[in-house]
Design an enzyme around this catalytic site. Structure first.
Site, PDB file in Angstrom:
ATOM      1  N   ARG A  64       0.839  -1.211   0.000  1.00 24.82           N
ATOM      2  CA  ARG A  64       0.000   0.000   0.000  1.00 24.82           C
ATOM      3  C   ARG A  64       0.869   1.255   0.000  1.00 24.82           C
ATOM      4  NH1 ARG A  64      -4.066  -0.737   4.755  1.00 24.82           N
ATOM      5  NH2 ARG A  64      -4.727   1.349   4.122  1.00 24.82           N
ATOM      6  N   GLN A  96      -8.849   9.848   8.814  1.00 26.51           N
ATOM      7  CA  GLN A  96      -8.614   8.455   9.228  1.00 26.51           C
ATOM      8  C   GLN A  96      -7.678   7.782   8.224  1.00 26.51           C
ATOM      9  OE1 GLN A  96     -12.645   6.568  10.561  1.00 26.51           O
ATOM     10  NE2 GLN A  96     -13.132   8.284   9.232  1.00 26.51           N
ATOM     11  N   ASN A  97      -7.392   8.481   7.148  1.00 23.69           N
ATOM     12  CA  ASN A  97      -6.618   7.852   6.064  1.00 23.69           C
ATOM     13  C   ASN A  97      -5.133   7.828   6.379  1.00 23.69           C
ATOM     14  OD1 ASN A  97      -9.069   7.731   4.818  1.00 23.69           O
ATOM     15  ND2 ASN A  97      -8.696   9.454   3.434  1.00 23.69           N
ATOM     16  N   HIS A 114      -5.364   7.719  12.450  1.00 21.57           N
ATOM     17  CA  HIS A 114      -5.046   6.287  12.321  1.00 21.57           C
ATOM     18  C   HIS A 114      -3.630   6.057  11.781  1.00 21.57           C
ATOM     19  CE1 HIS A 114      -9.627   5.125  12.220  1.00 21.57           C
ATOM     20  NE2 HIS A 114      -9.188   5.405  13.425  1.00 21.57           N
ATOM     21  N   GLY A 180     -16.754  11.100   3.210  1.00 24.22           N
ATOM     22  CA  GLY A 180     -16.274   9.820   2.689  1.00 24.22           C
ATOM     23  C   GLY A 180     -15.884   8.806   3.740  1.00 24.22           C
ATOM     24  N   SER A 182     -17.584   5.653   6.387  1.00 27.86           N
ATOM     25  CA  SER A 182     -18.777   4.817   6.562  1.00 27.86           C
ATOM     26  C   SER A 182     -19.411   4.968   7.931  1.00 27.86           C
ATOM     27  CB  SER A 182     -18.412   3.349   6.330  1.00 27.86           C
ATOM     28  OG  SER A 182     -17.427   2.945   7.255  1.00 27.86           O
ATOM     29  N   LEU A 207     -20.750   9.372  -0.781  1.00 26.90           N
ATOM     30  CA  LEU A 207     -21.319   8.819  -2.012  1.00 26.90           C
ATOM     31  C   LEU A 207     -22.745   8.338  -1.793  1.00 26.90           C
ATOM     32  CD1 LEU A 207     -20.446   8.215  -4.921  1.00 26.90           C
ATOM     33  CD2 LEU A 207     -19.757   5.928  -4.154  1.00 26.90           C
ATOM     34  N   ALA A 224     -17.091  12.661  -3.826  1.00 27.28           N
ATOM     35  CA  ALA A 224     -16.392  13.718  -3.086  1.00 27.28           C
ATOM     36  C   ALA A 224     -15.769  14.744  -4.031  1.00 27.28           C
ATOM     37  CB  ALA A 224     -15.311  13.091  -2.203  1.00 27.28           C
TER      38      ALA A 224
END
Ligand code: BJW
Length: 238
Positions: A64, A96-97, A114, A180, A182, A207, A224
């Site tokens: 990643r 949080q990304n 995070h 964006g 959940s 979304l 977004a």
């Protein structure tokens, strides 16, 4: 509903999640085909999974981290950077990304609750170091030299970063905007209730309706890359 109120807003807290980076080509977690369909969350995103099979986890994050080189920020990241530059009030951007697309989109101050792919955390000395290459070979910690580095990300059961600063801002903001995400993961999923309890207006840009949509004063649904620039224009246009 929030139109017309934007001119009065002085303190904004923004929370972003995987959805803001989706149009840049980074997989979300819980969408069809997302990361949690490709990997078992308990294997790759818990301390227990790391203890059981460190190679699997190091490889998951090495891949990643490497993939960041082939993606670019989208108009939603750029719009939030513009807001940071031009908004006269106080702004806290919490993500949080673990990607670096807010920074590459121009944001100067980003709180990664995070953690970050481009950071390493030493399990021995607990120091965090900037990190840009792979970890699978067990490189030494730049601080203590022990071969005990792990991805500097927050797994389930671990405490997210900067919670004191985030809750202080949620207590004082007059607008909380969630983009964006959940609403499936705490404590971030509880921020909207925290902000509302302190009197803030709340807005979701996503979304589709999230798990926590009903908690917001207003929700807007769409990509977004369209919703965020439009909302930023409203805020700056007064
Ligand atoms: C678009 C779009 C487009 C798509 N445009 N939108 C109750 C209270 C408190 C805690 C718990 C609780 N119950 C359980 C817990 C514990 C647990 C938890 O929440 N578990 C849940 C499963 C219920 N939480 C924890 O363990 C956390 N620690 C903790 O609670 O410590 C104690 C504590 C208590 C109280 C205060 C403070 C501390 C730690 C959680 C760590 C989460 N880690 C991960 C992995 C990080 C590293 C990595 O990246 O690998 O974080 S899991 C994963 O989920 C990642 C994400 O940041 C996080 C959230 O995901 P996100 O961003 O919302 O993505 P998705 O995929 O879920 O959603 C994407 C959204 O985008 C969707 O809605 C789409 O519709 C939308 N979208 N395309 C706009 N183009």
């Amino acid at each position: 509903m929030l139109e017309g109120l934007m001119a009065q807003v002085e303190r904004i807290v923004i929370l972003t999640g995987a959805g803001i980076s989706a149009e840049s080509g980074i997989d979300t977690f819980r969408s069809a085909g997302g990361l949690w369909e490709q990997h078992r969350v308990e294997d790759v995103a818990t301390p227990e999974g790391f203890a059981r099979n460190p190679n699997l986890v190091l490889n998951f994050y090495d891949m990643r981290r490497a993939a960041l080189a082939s993606v670019a920020p989208n108009p939603a990241h750029a719009a939030l950077a513009r807001l940071e530059r031009e908004f006269a009030g106080e702004l806290l951007l919490v993500t949080q990304n673990v990607d670096d697309l807010h920074e590459r989109g121009g944001s100067r101050s980003v709180l990664h609750m995070h953690g970050e792919l481009k950071s390493a955390l030493c399990s021995a000395c607990e120091m965090r170091s900037p990190w840009h290459v792979t970890m699978i070979e067990r490189p030494p910690c730049p601080v203590c030299q022990a071969p005990t580095l792990r991805p500097d990300v927050v797994w389930f059961g671990e405490m997210p970063y900067e919670m004191g600063r985030i809750y202080a801002a949620l207590e004082n903001c007059d607008l909380f905007v969630s983009i964006g995400t959940s609403g499936a993961v705490y404590p971030a999923a509880g921020f909207v209730a925290e902000a509302r309890a302190n009197g803030a207006r709340t807005l979701e840009l996503n979304l589709e309706p999230s798990e926590g949509s009903r908690l917001f004063h207003e929700t807007r649904h769409g990509p977004a890359s369209a919703l965020v620039p439009q909302w930023v224009e409203e805020v700056l246009g007064g």
